[in-house]
Design a protein around this motif. Structure first.
Motif, short mmCIF file in Angstrom:
data_model
loop_
_atom_site.label_atom_id
_atom_site.label_comp_id
_atom_site.label_asym_id
_atom_site.label_seq_id
_atom_site.Cartn_x
_atom_site.Cartn_y
_atom_site.Cartn_z
N ALA A 255 8.16 18.73 -3.71
CA ALA A 255 7.23 17.61 -3.91
C ALA A 255 7.87 16.26 -3.66
O ALA A 255 7.21 15.23 -3.80
N VAL A 256 9.15 16.21 -3.26
CA VAL A 256 9.83 14.93 -3.06
C VAL A 256 9.13 14.12 -1.98
O VAL A 256 8.96 12.89 -2.11
N GLY A 257 8.71 14.76 -0.90
CA GLY A 257 8.04 14.05 0.18
C GLY A 257 6.74 13.41 -0.26
O GLY A 257 6.45 12.25 0.09
N GLU A 258 5.93 14.14 -1.02
CA GLU A 258 4.67 13.58 -1.49
C GLU A 258 4.89 12.48 -2.52
O GLU A 258 4.12 11.51 -2.59
N TYR A 259 5.93 12.60 -3.32
CA TYR A 259 6.32 11.53 -4.25
C TYR A 259 6.64 10.27 -3.47
O TYR A 259 6.16 9.16 -3.79
N LEU A 260 7.41 10.41 -2.40
CA LEU A 260 7.78 9.26 -1.58
C LEU A 260 6.55 8.64 -0.93
O LEU A 260 6.42 7.41 -0.87
N ARG A 261 5.63 9.45 -0.46
CA ARG A 261 4.42 8.92 0.18
C ARG A 261 3.55 8.13 -0.79
O ARG A 261 2.77 7.26 -0.38
N LYS B 234 4.65 6.08 -3.01
CA LYS B 234 5.28 4.79 -3.29
C LYS B 234 4.68 3.68 -2.42
O LYS B 234 4.38 3.89 -1.24
N HIS B 235 4.56 2.49 -3.00
CA HIS B 235 3.99 1.37 -2.27
C HIS B 235 5.08 0.64 -1.48
O HIS B 235 6.19 0.40 -1.99
N VAL B 236 4.75 0.30 -0.26
CA VAL B 236 5.62 -0.47 0.62
C VAL B 236 4.79 -1.57 1.26
O VAL B 236 3.56 -1.56 1.18
N THR B 237 5.46 -2.50 1.92
CA THR B 237 4.77 -3.58 2.60
C THR B 237 4.39 -3.13 4.01
O THR B 237 5.27 -2.79 4.81
N ILE B 238 3.10 -3.12 4.31
CA ILE B 238 2.59 -2.59 5.58
C ILE B 238 1.82 -3.68 6.33
O ILE B 238 1.00 -4.38 5.72
N PRO B 239 2.05 -3.84 7.62
CA PRO B 239 1.23 -4.76 8.40
C PRO B 239 -0.24 -4.34 8.35
O PRO B 239 -0.57 -3.17 8.53
N ALA C 271 0.86 -1.19 0.00
CA ALA C 271 0.00 0.00 0.00
C ALA C 271 0.89 1.23 0.00
O ALA C 271 2.08 1.16 0.31
N PRO C 272 0.34 2.41 -0.36
CA PRO C 272 1.16 3.64 -0.34
C PRO C 272 1.71 3.95 1.05
O PRO C 272 0.98 3.85 2.05
N LEU C 273 2.96 4.34 1.10
CA LEU C 273 3.58 4.74 2.36
C LEU C 273 2.74 5.81 3.05
O LEU C 273 2.62 5.85 4.28
N GLY C 274 2.14 6.70 2.27
CA GLY C 274 1.38 7.82 2.83
C GLY C 274 0.11 7.42 3.53
O GLY C 274 -0.52 8.27 4.18
N LEU C 275 -0.32 6.16 3.44
CA LEU C 275 -1.47 5.74 4.24
C LEU C 275 -1.15 5.80 5.72
O LEU C 275 -2.05 5.98 6.55
#
Length: 598
Positions: free
Chosen positions: A571-577, A579-584, A483-487
Motif C-alpha cells: 500500500a506504500v504507492g497508494e499512500y504516496l498518491r 499525499k498533496h503536492v503542488t500541481i500546475p 492536490a493529491p499526487l494521484g490526480l
C-alpha cells in the motif's frame, strides 16, 4: 528454431490466486505454453513446514486438482505447462502428476527441475568459505540469530528449456526465478544460445510482466476505476518473438485491459532499479519503451542484456521467535487521549522476555461521522518474544479483555474474530548470495535419468545501479494548486526482502517534466516521513515517464518478520498518491473529470 512468436499464458501469480484460472485460460485464446507462479518469498517457508512434518508433502497440492480436468485437452492441443508449484518438493509433485496422468490414460510426459533446495548444504558452504552474505547488510550468515529452516537458491530457465527440448509436456520446478517460467520456454522455442543476451533479457522482462497474472490486466492498478471487467480481470499472455521483443495481451473475452499503464505498473514492481538481475542474464531496463499495438496489446521493445552476475540469490528463512497479534477499536471524540491511555494500560507490567510491544493506530475518525464506523479507528497490538513462555505470561487476550470496565469509553474488539493469546512462529528472512557454480541445478526426467544444467560460462560482477542526478527545485510557470499526487500519477509498490520499492509514473508526456522535478529524494522523504531515517535510492525511466524509489529497510529484515501492518509494502504507492503536492493547474483534471493519467 520457430519463426513465429511463442504465446505464453499465465494462470497463477501467487499461492492463493484464483483456483479457476486454468479453466478460464484453456477456454480462452490459444497459447503454446501455460505458466503458473505460486512462490512469493515467504511461501517457501510455509511449504517447508509441511515438508518437515511430512516428507511426502511440501508442494502446492491444489495444483494437481487444477490440472485434473484438463489433461486430455493439454495433450490434444499440445500445450505445455511450466510451474514452480513444486515448492520444496518438486519430485513429489511430479510423481503425483504422473500417477494422475496414468490413471486418466493420457499421454503426457512430466519432468522436474531440482537443486534449488540447499538447506542441507549450508554448513558445507560455510566450511568452504562461502559467507552467504546478506544482500542488504553484507553480514555473513553465521552472524544470524535465527536457525535456518528453508534455503532455496534462485535458478534460471535453462533447466526448463532442456526439459521441453527433451519432450516434457509438464515441467515442475521449485525456486526458479518467477521470470524463468517464461524465459525458459522462450529460449526452447526459439533455439537461443546461452549468450543471446538481448533476446534472453527481453524474455525475462516479458516474464516479469506476466508473472503476477492480473497485475498486467488491471489488478492492483491505481487506475482500476477505469478498467472494464474489474470484477474478474483476466490473465495475461506474452507473445515473444525471436529477437526477444514481446507483445503483452490477454484473452479476448476476459475482463480487464492491457494498456501501457497496466504494463508499466508491472515493470516498475519489485525491481532493484534499471539493472534487473537474473541467473541467466542481467536485464537493462533503461531504454525499455512501450507502445499500443491494437486493443489490449502493448508492444515492449528496447530491452538489452549483458552477462549475469556470478552469484545468485538464496532465500533463507529461519524462526526468529514468536508473536501474538490482536486488534481492538477506539471510537468517537478524544481519540488521541484514548489511544494514549490504552498504550499505557496495555504496556503496564510487561513480562520479562517480551522483546517488542508494538501498538499501531490505524485510521482517523471522521469529524462528523455518518456511521459508527466512520467514527472508529483500529489499534493493532503486536507482542514478540524469542520464546513462547513470555508471550503466554503476557496473555494478550486476558490483558486486552480486562480493559472493558477500567479503560476508555467505546472500547471494543471484533466479537466475530475474538482475541488470542496463542503465540505463532515469527519467521525472519535472510537474502544471501552464493556462486552459481555451487548450486546443483538438475533436470530429472521420467526415466530416472538426470541432466546437470551448467552455470553460465560468462559472468560479470554486479555493477552498481545507475545513478541519476537529483532534479532541481520545481519552477512554477503558471497557476498551481495543492492536490493529491494521484490526480496525475499512477504508482505501484512491493517488497524486496526488507526493502520496499515504489514506482510512480504519468501517462502523458506533458506531465513527465513536472513529475521528474517534483519527486526528488528530498521530496519523497517529506511526503513519506516513515523514510526520514532510511537510505532512499532514486532512479528515472524517461521512456516510461517514471520515477522509481527503493526504500531501504522500510520493511525491517523482510515481510515475514517486521512489525508493520502493511508487512510487504503493497500500500506504500497508494499512500504516496494520497499525499498533496503542488500541481500546475493546466495539468489537473478538466471539468469532465478527465485526468492526465487517463
Amino acid at each position: 528454431m520457430r519463426e513465429r512468436a511463442i504465446r505464453i499464458g499465465d494462470f497463477s501469480g501467487y499461492l492463493g490466486d484464483r483456483f479457476s484460472a486454468v479453466d478460464e485460460v484453456l477456454a480462452g485464446d490459444p497459447v503454446d505454453v501455460l505458466i503458473g507462479d505460486y512462490l512469493a518469498e515467504i511461501t517457501l517457508a510455509a511449504l517447508s513446514v509441511r515438508y518437515r512434518r511430512d516428507p511426502a508433502r511440501g508442494y502446492v497440492e491444489y495444483f494437481v486438482d487444477q490440472l485434473r480436468p484438463h489433461l486430455a485437452t493439454l495433450a490434444e492441443r499440445r500445450v505445455k505447462v511450466v510451474t514452480n508449484a513444486g515448492g520444496f518438493h518438486p519430485a513429489a509433485l511430479a510423481s503425483a502428476l504422473r500417477e494422475l496422468i496414468a490413471a486418466e490414460g493420457v499421454a503426457l510426459c512430466v519432468a522436474h527441475v531440482e537443486g534449488d533446495n540447499v538447506l542441507d548444504r549450508l554448513p558445507a558452504y560455510q566450511r568452504a568459505g562461502h559467507r552467504l552474505e546478506n544482500l542488504d547488510s553484507g553480514a555473513a550468515l553465521a552472524e544470524w540469530d535465527a536457525e535456518p529452516m528453508a534455503a532455496n537458491a534462485y535458478l534460471g530457465g535453462w533447466g526448463i528449456a532442456e526439459a521441453l527440448a527433451s519432450g516434457a509436456d509438464i515441467v515442475v520446478c521449485g525456486r526458479v526465478t518467477d521470470a524463468s517460467l517464461t524465459s525458459g520456454p522462450a529460449a526452447w522455442w526459439h533455439g537461443w544460445g546461452r549468450e543471446d543476451w538481448d533476446a534472453l533479457a527481453g524474455a525475462v522482462l516479458a516474464g516479469h510482466i506476466i508473472e503476477c497474472g492480473p497485475h498486467a490486466t488491471g489488478g492492483n492498478f491505481s487506475g482500476f476505476t477505469r478498467v472494464p471487467g474489474m470484477l474478474v480481470p483476466g490473465f495475461p499472455i506474452a507473445e515473444i518473438d525471436a529477437a526477444g521483443s514481446s507483445v503483452i495481451t490477454k484473452h479476448d473475452h476476459d475482463g480487464g485491459t492491457v494498456t501501457t499503464d497496466t504494463v508499466t505498473a508491472q515493470i516498475v514492481y519489485e525491481i532493484q532499479g534499471p539493472a534487473y538481475l537474473n541467473p541467466d542474464v542481467t536485464v537493462h531496463l533503461d531504454e525499455v519503451a512501450l507502445e499500443l499495438d491494437g486493443p489490449d496489446r502493448v508492444r515492449v521493445t528496447g530491452t538489452t542484456g549483458s552477462p549475469p552476475p556470478p552469484t545468485t540469490k538464496v532465500a533463507v528463512f529461519g524462526q526468529l521467535g514468536h508473536q501474538v497479534v490482536n486488534t481492538v477499536f477506539v471510537t468517537g471524540l478524544d481519540v488521541d487521549a484514548k489511544v494514549d491511555l490504552l498504550r499505557a494500560q496495555i504496556g503496564r507490567d510487561v513480562p520479562e522476555g517480551v522483546t517488542e510491544l508494538d501498538i499501531t493506530r490505524i485510521g482517523t475518525a471522521a469529524a462528523n461521522p455518518g456511521t459508527q464506523w466512520d467514527a472508529t479507528v483500529g489499534l493493532r497490538v503486536m507482542a514478540t518474544a524469542a520464546e513462547k513462555a513470555p508471550l503466554e505470561r503476557f496473555d494478550a487476550a486476558a490483558r486486552l479483555g480486562s480493559l472493558y470496565l477500567q479503560s476508555i469509553p467505546g472500547y471494543f474488539h471484533d466479537g466475530g474474530a475474538g482475541l488470542t493469546s496463542t503465540p505463532r512462529p515469527r519467521i525472519d528472512y535472510w537474502p544471501a548470495l552464493l556462486p552459481m557454480s555451487e548450486v546443483p541445478h538438475r533436470l530429472a526426467l521420467p526415466d530416472g535419468s538426470t541432466v546437470d544444467v551448467k552455470p553460465p560460462v560468462h559472468t560479470e560482477p554486479v555493477a552498481p545501479q545507475p545513478v541519476h542526478a537529483e532534479p532541481g527545485k520545481p519552477v512554477a510557470t503558471g497557476e498551481t494548486r495543492s492536490a493529491p499526487l494521484g490526480l496525475l500519477a499512477h504508482a505501484r509498490s512491493g517488497d524486496k526482502g526488507g526493502n520496499s520499492n515504489v514506482g510512480v509514473w504519468v501517462s502523458d508526456d506533458r506531465a513527465w517534466p513536472w513529475l521528474r522535478d517534483t519527486l526528488s529524494t528530498e521530496a519523497l522523504r517529506a511526503l513519506v516521513p516513515e523514510c526520514a531515517d532510511l537510505a532512499v535510492v532514486r532512479h528515472e525511466f524517461p521512456n516510461l515517464r517514471a520515477v522509481h524509489f527503493v526504500l531501504r529497510g522500510l520493511l525491517g529484515t523482510g515481510g515475514s518478520s517486521n512489525l508493520r501492518v502493511d508487512q510487504v509494502g503493497k500500500a506504500v504507492g497508494e499512500y504516496l498518491r494520497a499525499k498533496h503536492v503542488t500541481i500546475p493547474v493546466e495539468l489537473l483534471p478538466d471539468e469532465g473529470g478527465n485526468h492526465v493519467a487517463d
